[in-house]
Design a protein around this motif. Structure first.
Motif, mmCIF file in Angstrom:
data_model
loop_
_atom_site.group_PDB
_atom_site.id
_atom_site.type_symbol
_atom_site.label_atom_id
_atom_site.label_comp_id
_atom_site.label_asym_id
_atom_site.label_seq_id
_atom_site.Cartn_x
_atom_site.Cartn_y
_atom_site.Cartn_z
ATOM 1 N N LEU A 589 -5.539 -2.539 6.220
ATOM 2 C CA LEU A 589 -5.051 -1.165 6.033
ATOM 3 C C LEU A 589 -3.631 -1.007 6.570
ATOM 4 C CD1 LEU A 589 -8.203 0.915 7.066
ATOM 5 C CD2 LEU A 589 -7.391 0.434 4.752
ATOM 6 N N GLY A 590 -3.242 -1.882 7.499
ATOM 7 C CA GLY A 590 -1.915 -1.794 8.092
ATOM 8 C C GLY A 590 -0.825 -2.421 7.269
ATOM 9 N N GLY A 591 -1.181 -3.051 6.144
ATOM 10 C CA GLY A 591 -0.167 -3.666 5.301
ATOM 11 C C GLY A 591 0.551 -4.799 6.004
ATOM 12 N N LEU A 592 1.813 -5.008 5.627
ATOM 13 C CA LEU A 592 2.648 -6.059 6.208
ATOM 14 C C LEU A 592 3.825 -5.441 6.944
ATOM 15 C CD1 LEU A 592 2.689 -8.454 3.118
ATOM 16 C CD2 LEU A 592 1.300 -8.688 5.191
ATOM 17 N N GLY A 593 4.528 -6.259 7.686
ATOM 18 C CA GLY A 593 5.668 -5.742 8.445
ATOM 19 C C GLY A 593 6.710 -5.070 7.571
ATOM 20 N N LYS A 594 6.954 -5.598 6.369
ATOM 21 C CA LYS A 594 7.990 -5.067 5.484
ATOM 22 C C LYS A 594 7.441 -4.190 4.370
ATOM 23 C CE LYS A 594 10.958 -9.082 6.337
ATOM 24 N NZ LYS A 594 11.643 -10.261 5.730
ATOM 25 N N HIS A 595 6.118 -4.122 4.231
ATOM 26 C CA HIS A 595 5.521 -3.306 3.163
ATOM 27 C C HIS A 595 4.256 -2.647 3.690
ATOM 28 C CE1 HIS A 595 8.220 -5.397 0.497
ATOM 29 N NE2 HIS A 595 7.557 -6.550 0.564
ATOM 30 N N SER A 596 4.136 -1.342 3.489
ATOM 31 C CA SER A 596 2.877 -0.676 3.786
ATOM 32 C C SER A 596 1.843 -1.070 2.735
ATOM 33 C CB SER A 596 3.059 0.842 3.775
ATOM 34 O OG SER A 596 3.291 1.302 2.451
ATOM 35 N N ALA A 597 0.578 -0.700 2.974
ATOM 36 C CA ALA A 597 -0.470 -0.995 1.999
ATOM 37 C C ALA A 597 -0.164 -0.326 0.664
ATOM 38 C CB ALA A 597 -1.822 -0.534 2.535
ATOM 39 N N ASP A 598 0.382 0.887 0.692
ATOM 40 C CA ASP A 598 0.732 1.564 -0.559
ATOM 41 C C ASP A 598 1.930 0.909 -1.230
ATOM 42 O OD1 ASP A 598 -1.262 3.614 -0.609
ATOM 43 O OD2 ASP A 598 -0.197 4.628 1.004
ATOM 44 N N ASP A 599 2.889 0.450 -0.433
ATOM 45 C CA ASP A 599 4.019 -0.296 -1.010
ATOM 46 C C ASP A 599 3.507 -1.533 -1.751
ATOM 47 O OD1 ASP A 599 5.844 1.476 0.085
ATOM 48 O OD2 ASP A 599 6.169 0.248 1.887
ATOM 49 N N LEU A 600 2.586 -2.241 -1.123
ATOM 50 C CA LEU A 600 2.047 -3.451 -1.739
ATOM 51 C C LEU A 600 1.331 -3.127 -3.049
ATOM 52 C CD1 LEU A 600 0.658 -5.316 1.404
ATOM 53 C CD2 LEU A 600 2.523 -6.082 -0.083
ATOM 54 N N ARG A 601 0.605 -2.029 -3.056
ATOM 55 C CA ARG A 601 -0.090 -1.655 -4.285
ATOM 56 C C ARG A 601 0.891 -1.440 -5.435
ATOM 57 N NH1 ARG A 601 -1.440 3.620 -3.558
ATOM 58 N NH2 ARG A 601 0.244 4.063 -5.027
ATOM 59 N N ARG A 602 2.029 -0.777 -5.140
ATOM 60 C CA ARG A 602 3.027 -0.543 -6.189
ATOM 61 C C ARG A 602 3.748 -1.831 -6.580
ATOM 62 N NH1 ARG A 602 3.724 4.476 -3.425
ATOM 63 N NH2 ARG A 602 5.195 3.507 -1.972
ATOM 64 N N ILE A 603 4.147 -2.610 -5.571
ATOM 65 C CA ILE A 603 4.914 -3.830 -5.844
ATOM 66 C C ILE A 603 4.097 -4.834 -6.641
ATOM 67 C CG2 ILE A 603 5.958 -5.849 -4.742
ATOM 68 C CD1 ILE A 603 6.699 -3.977 -2.388
ATOM 69 N N LEU A 604 2.809 -4.907 -6.342
ATOM 70 C CA LEU A 604 1.961 -5.928 -6.948
ATOM 71 C C LEU A 604 1.151 -5.401 -8.126
ATOM 72 C CD1 LEU A 604 0.707 -7.526 -3.603
ATOM 73 C CD2 LEU A 604 2.587 -8.303 -5.066
ATOM 74 N N ALA A 605 1.487 -4.206 -8.614
ATOM 75 C CA ALA A 605 0.771 -3.639 -9.756
ATOM 76 C C ALA A 605 0.821 -4.589 -10.950
ATOM 77 C CB ALA A 605 1.381 -2.292 -10.133
ATOM 78 N N GLY A 606 -0.307 -4.797 -11.571
ATOM 79 C CA GLY A 606 -0.368 -5.689 -12.718
ATOM 80 C C GLY A 606 -0.574 -7.144 -12.360
ATOM 81 N N LYS A 607 -0.601 -7.452 -11.070
ATOM 82 C CA LYS A 607 -0.842 -8.827 -10.617
ATOM 83 C C LYS A 607 -2.281 -8.960 -10.130
ATOM 84 C CE LYS A 607 3.440 -10.065 -11.288
ATOM 85 N NZ LYS A 607 3.813 -11.012 -12.359
ATOM 86 N N ASN A 608 -2.811 -10.148 -10.261
ATOM 87 C CA ASN A 608 -4.186 -10.413 -9.842
ATOM 88 C C ASN A 608 -4.194 -10.998 -8.439
ATOM 89 O OD1 ASN A 608 -5.733 -9.947 -12.522
ATOM 90 N ND2 ASN A 608 -3.988 -11.239 -13.073
ATOM 91 N N VAL A 609 -3.863 -10.160 -7.480
ATOM 92 C CA VAL A 609 -3.806 -10.610 -6.094
ATOM 93 C C VAL A 609 -4.393 -9.533 -5.184
ATOM 94 C CG1 VAL A 609 -1.782 -12.084 -6.445
ATOM 95 C CG2 VAL A 609 -1.460 -9.703 -5.789
ATOM 96 N N GLY A 610 -4.796 -9.944 -4.025
ATOM 97 C CA GLY A 610 -5.323 -9.042 -3.018
ATOM 98 C C GLY A 610 -5.926 -9.853 -1.899
ATOM 99 N N VAL A 611 -5.964 -9.264 -0.717
ATOM 100 C CA VAL A 611 -6.463 -9.983 0.454
ATOM 101 C C VAL A 611 -7.507 -9.134 1.168
ATOM 102 C CG1 VAL A 611 -5.886 -10.882 2.744
ATOM 103 C CG2 VAL A 611 -4.391 -11.356 0.798
ATOM 104 N N GLY A 612 -8.657 -9.735 1.411
ATOM 105 C CA GLY A 612 -9.658 -9.142 2.275
ATOM 106 C C GLY A 612 -9.630 -9.834 3.620
#
Length: 949
Positions: A589-612
């Motif tokens: 839920l905390g995302g990454l240092g340079k991208h929030s979780a919502d940033d990642l969702r937008r940046i990676l839209a259309g890609k088949n990636v994700g981390v649990g």
């Protein structure tokens, strides 16, 4: 918590919190064509063969090779609770149970055992459900031989026209049906009933719930069962669906032979008239107080009369702009929930139809008890903000990218779709008068439409959707102190105040690029070994990162991975109990240092990636799924979480909202102690077991999580498992560029003292009294066994659990009618030496709890004293062998059981080699010896959790 019902799960707009995925349209009284595709411009999937017998029974057959050699059979009977009379409320579902209790070819008490001897599990491989408008019977055959295909169809033939409906069997089943009704009772169920009555209280649907009425279930005579069966179980209301690895001509012939002589046994009746939604205007309010709920759901909904439309290319794409707009609103709600001070934990917006009764749309937010007034204001304001100012181009690009990707992946993965899912899709298409189309057809239809859709069209469609002169406002759940002084009036006032408040345009969205693509020079391969008989490759890089890879063809364009890091709960600080639970629920839920979780969702839209992420007993585990095209990006994302996790404050905020709701729910649920205190008691007070008390979890924070994880992430051991539709060399290179480029890993500490866990020296009995108005309790019994590191013992303990579970079914369910689904299982640790247990869990009538606990103990003790027999063993082992054969062609098995840790635990390779032959060789003597060792009554730990009243 036990779900309200497997038939009540899908959520359409606000009303349908626990409605099943199959609560769909009313049965038509007549069809212009035998199948919908005959009148539609949509091309049907040509691999499906459709047909109809002279008596009216239809069939749909589709050859499919996953899983190999197996066949999924389905029998659709287009009748359900809507066809019941006032004297039959619940008998459509009751009749589904009676199909298993005696028929022309299967005397009472023999059918489940017959299935077991075929290698099938009751529940997993053979089951049924009843809805408002349909009854569906399901059989997944262990193979596709002519003998088994014929036997499966013979069972369906008996369901269709050969039920005996013996008086004594009806009487025996009453207790099971009432136990199922009790099992389904829950806070969610009661909330659903309140909504159903609010929206549709005068309709037939609101008064024809499939579970029925207790007085009818307790006393309906056989004549009412026979009347329903003879009237509605007619060949012209039936469809047989078969999907599997079979000869299609053979299956068609067998269906013709089995069903051609099926005839209606009674005169036909007209279907009940279709319900229509009531007219609405102004603001209507539902306030429903559920003090045992974990949260409050506030909703704003509209409802208009249902519009019937044929399934054509035009109708499938006409709502595309509307659906894209709803997807954009959902993303906004997700972002708002993370903001500091947000009065809700999650939200969603949707539109759809309810049972051909109404078309509706809703926005709803879930919140804590004291925050629902503010959440209602947010719901109104965000809906109005979207209506007034519309959505933005970056939002549209994001949701279109996701939809395009979904369409592309569906086409790529089509060749390895599984038969059971295809069978249900075909069945649903038949029952709902839709066309079963290929993924390629859907791609060809929607891709051009996505090319043409505009932000203006989406905004216009969204405004048109909500352009009605009424609003339904609902407040449902634990609203704090119950409002007794006109609570509906308070809701009206709050809603009116929210409507009067001005709203501003949303801020402009800033777009960014993914910042984690360079981890340094690629790592060098130190060693590489090919294991020929298992067709997998073991790699170690120079930095001591380990990689295990297997290429498969089980699921096209699908890759799964697991990344085990460090030592997990073995290193959890003793003075920070609950840190593992806290960290598991906050990390991503905390995302990454340079991208929030919502940033990642937008940046990676259309890609088949994700981390649990999860903290396991002996490792921190990053997991994910991807495709060959996105494999490198998936590994970059996972590595970024290792080197630069965000630990953002919104993660803590979200977690605290969610956990507060969850603990409130557990406090009013008999299952609660079994998730919190009991696991810890069974582990002699070890704080790593079970959920910690809420006040303990409240003390944990992101600073503690960061300190714990970063020391492990910096140099902890790493073992990666990757399996799927991949190129082995390309996968090794992608790992070299990411994890292989990280700092050198150290050895994994053993933590011998932290591995010491044991049951208490003396068995205990614990009784819990839970403050709840829902009249059901839970019995749980535990017998200490051993760990799972001796795989032969572990496998035999599983078989012993199956034997015990079958005895519980026969005695407690079938003979006593004391519980709908008693179960038993074996749990063995591969982290804590000597630690494991056999267990039994039973949902019961509170008044019967002590008696059924003793019955369970007596059954186990008898098994310990007298052992099992050849018939029980066969029925316990054969379904396991079927499951082993099927799982060998799944990525999930290879990743979870072998690849995730086979360099840390090399014995897993031998376990993979021996699992079928070893299970096949299990003897009566071995199971009896384990029962004698572990299941004596004086070894049982007993827990009974009941309502206070």
């Amino acid at each position: 918590m036990i779900p309200a019902s497997p038939r009540f799960r899908r959520r359409l707009p606000t009303l349908f919190a626990v409605v099943a995925g199959l609560l769909l349209g009313l049965c038509a009284t007549a069809r212009a064509a035998d199948f919908t595709h005959e009148e539609s411009d949509l091309p049907a999937d040509e691999s499906v063969r459709y047909g109809k017998l002279p008596n009216g029974l239809r069939y749909a057959l589709m050859p499919n090779t996953e899983p190999r050699e197996r066949t999924a059979l389905r029998l659709l009977v287009e009748t359900g609770s809507l066809q019941e009379t006032e004297d039959q409320l619940g008998l459509a579902h009751f009749l589904e149970h009676m199909a298993f209790n005696g028929s022309e070819h299967y005397p009472p008490g023999t059918l489940i055992e017959f299935f077991q001897r075929m290698g099938m599990n009751f529940g997993a491989d053979t089951n049924a459900f009843t809805s408002f408008d349909r009854t569906v019977y399901m059989i997944d055959l262990p193979d596709s031989t002519e003998q088994h295909l014929n036997e499966g169809l013979l069972v369906f033939r008996d369901y269709a026209g050969g039920m005996l409906l013996l008086d004594e069997e009806i009487e025996k089943e009453r207790g099971i049906i009432l136990s199922e009704k009790r099992t389904r009772d829950s806070v969610q169920w009661r909330s659903f009933l309140a909504e159903l009555n609010f929206f549709y209280g005068d309709t037939r649907i609101a008064n024809r719930l499939p579970i029925g009425e207790a007085d009818v279930l307790s006393s309906a005579p056989r004549a009412e069962f026979a009347d329903y069966y003879d009237t509605w179980y007619r060949p012209d209301r039936m469809t047989v669906v078969a999907v599997g690895d079979f000869d299609i001509d053979l299956v068609e012939r067998l269906i013709t032979e089995q069903f051609s002589d099926l005839t209606a046994r009674g005169p036909a009746r007209l279907d009940p008239p279709a319900d229509t939604a009531p007219d609405a205007d102004g603001v209507k309010v539902l306030y429903h107080h559920e003090p045992e709920a974990g949260n409050v759901t506030v909703g704003i909904q509209i409802s208009t009369p249902y519009t019937e439309e044929p399934d054509t290319a035009a109708t499938r794409i006409q709502d595309l702009p509307r659906d894209l707009a709803l997807a954009m609103l959902n993303r906004r709600l997700s972002e708002l929930a993370k903001q500091e001070g947000a009065p809700f934990s999650s939200g969603s917006a949707s539109a759809g139809s309810f049972y051909k009764v109404a078309d509706s749309a809703s926005i709803e937010l879930r919140t804590l008890p004291d925050q629902w007034p503010a959440a209602l204001t947010v719901a109104e304001n965000e809906l109005r903000r979207a209506l007034q100012y519309g959505f933005q181009e970056p939002e549209l690009r994001e949701v279109i990218a996701g939809m395009r990707n979904g369409l592309e992946q569906s086409v790529r993965r089509a060749p390895t779709r599984r038969s059971s899912g295809l069978a249900m899709s075909i069945l649903s298409a038949v029952a709902d008068d839709n066309v079963f189309t290929t993924p390629q057809t859907n791609y060809d239809l929607f891709m051009p439409a996505l090319d043409m859709v505009s932000i203006e069209a989406c905004n216009a469609a969204f405004r048109e959707l909500w352009n009605v002169d009424h609003r339904y406002v609902t407040v449902i759940g634990n609203t704090g102190t119950e409002q007794t002084d006109a609570p509906e009036g308070k809701v009206r006032e709050l809603f009116a105040a929210a409507q009067a408040a001005p709203v501003e345009a949303p801020p402009e969205i800033e777009e960014a690029a993914f910042a984690y693509t360079d981890f340094g020079p690629s790592g060098e391969v130190y060693s590489r070994e090919y294991v020929e008989d298992l067709d997998l490759t073991l790699v170690e890089f120079a930095n001591r990162v380990r990689l295990n890879v297997k290429k498969t063809d089980f699921s096209a364009q699908s890759i799964s991975m697991s990344i085990r890091v460090g030592t997990g709960q073995l290193s959890e600080p003793i003075d920070q109990p609950g840190l593992g639970v806290y960290t598991s629920n906050t990390f991503t839920l905390g995302g990454l240092g340079k991208h929030s979780a919502d940033d990642l969702r937008r940046i990676l839209a259309g890609k088949n990636v994700g981390v649990g992420f999860g903290v396991q007993s002996d490792a921190f585990v990053l997991s994910g799924g991807t495709t060959p095209d996105d494999l490198l990006l998936q590994l970059q994302l996972a590595a970024a979480y290792l080197v630069d996790p965000g630990f953002r404050p919104e993660a803590d905020r979200q977690m605290r909202k969610a956990i507060a709701q969850y603990y409130t729910q557990l406090a009013h649920n008999p299952q609660g102690p079994l998730q919190t205190e009991v696991p810890r008691l069974l582990a002699n007070g070890d704080s790593r077991f079970g959920l910690p008390p809420q006040e303990v979890l409240d003390q944990r924070n992101l600073t503690e999580a960061r300190s714990w994880l970063m020391s492990e992430f910096a140099q902890g051991s790493i073992e990666i498992g990757i399996v799927g539709d991949l190129d082995v060399d390309a996968t090794i290179e992608a790992v070299a560029q990411t994890f292989g480029a990280l700092a050198t890993r150290g050895p994994k500490p053993h933590y011998a003292e932290r591995r010491e866990v044991s049951f208490p020296d003396e068995p205990f009995t614990r009784d819990y009294a839970v403050p709840t108005e829902i009249p059901k309790g839970i019995i749980a019994l535990f017998w200490p066994t051993t760990d799972g590191m001796d795989v032969q013992v572990d496998r035999r303990l599983r078989v012993l659990a199956n034997v015990l579970g079958d005895r519980l079914r026969l005695k407690i369910r079938e003979e006593l009618g004391g519980s709908y689904s008693p179960n038993a299982g074996s749990s063995t640790s591969d982290t804590f030496p000597g630690y494991g247990s056999l267990s039994a869990s039973i949902v019961v009538d509170p008044a019967e709890a002590q008696n059924l606990a003793q019955v369970t103990r007596d059954l186990a003790d008898d098994l310990a004293e007298n052992g099992t027999n050849a018939d029980e063993l066969e029925r316990a082992v054969l379904p396991i062998l079927t499951g082993l054969k099927e799982s060998a062609r799944t990525n999930g098995y290879w990743l979870g059981a072998v690849l995730a840790s086979c360099q840390e635990f090399p014995q897993r390779l031998d376990w993979a080699r021996s699992r079928y032959s070893d299970n096949e060789s299990i003897t009566v003597e071995e199971i009896s010896a384990l029962a004698a060792k572990y299941l004596h009554d004086d070894q049982a730990f007993q827990v009974i959790s009941l309502p206070e009243k």
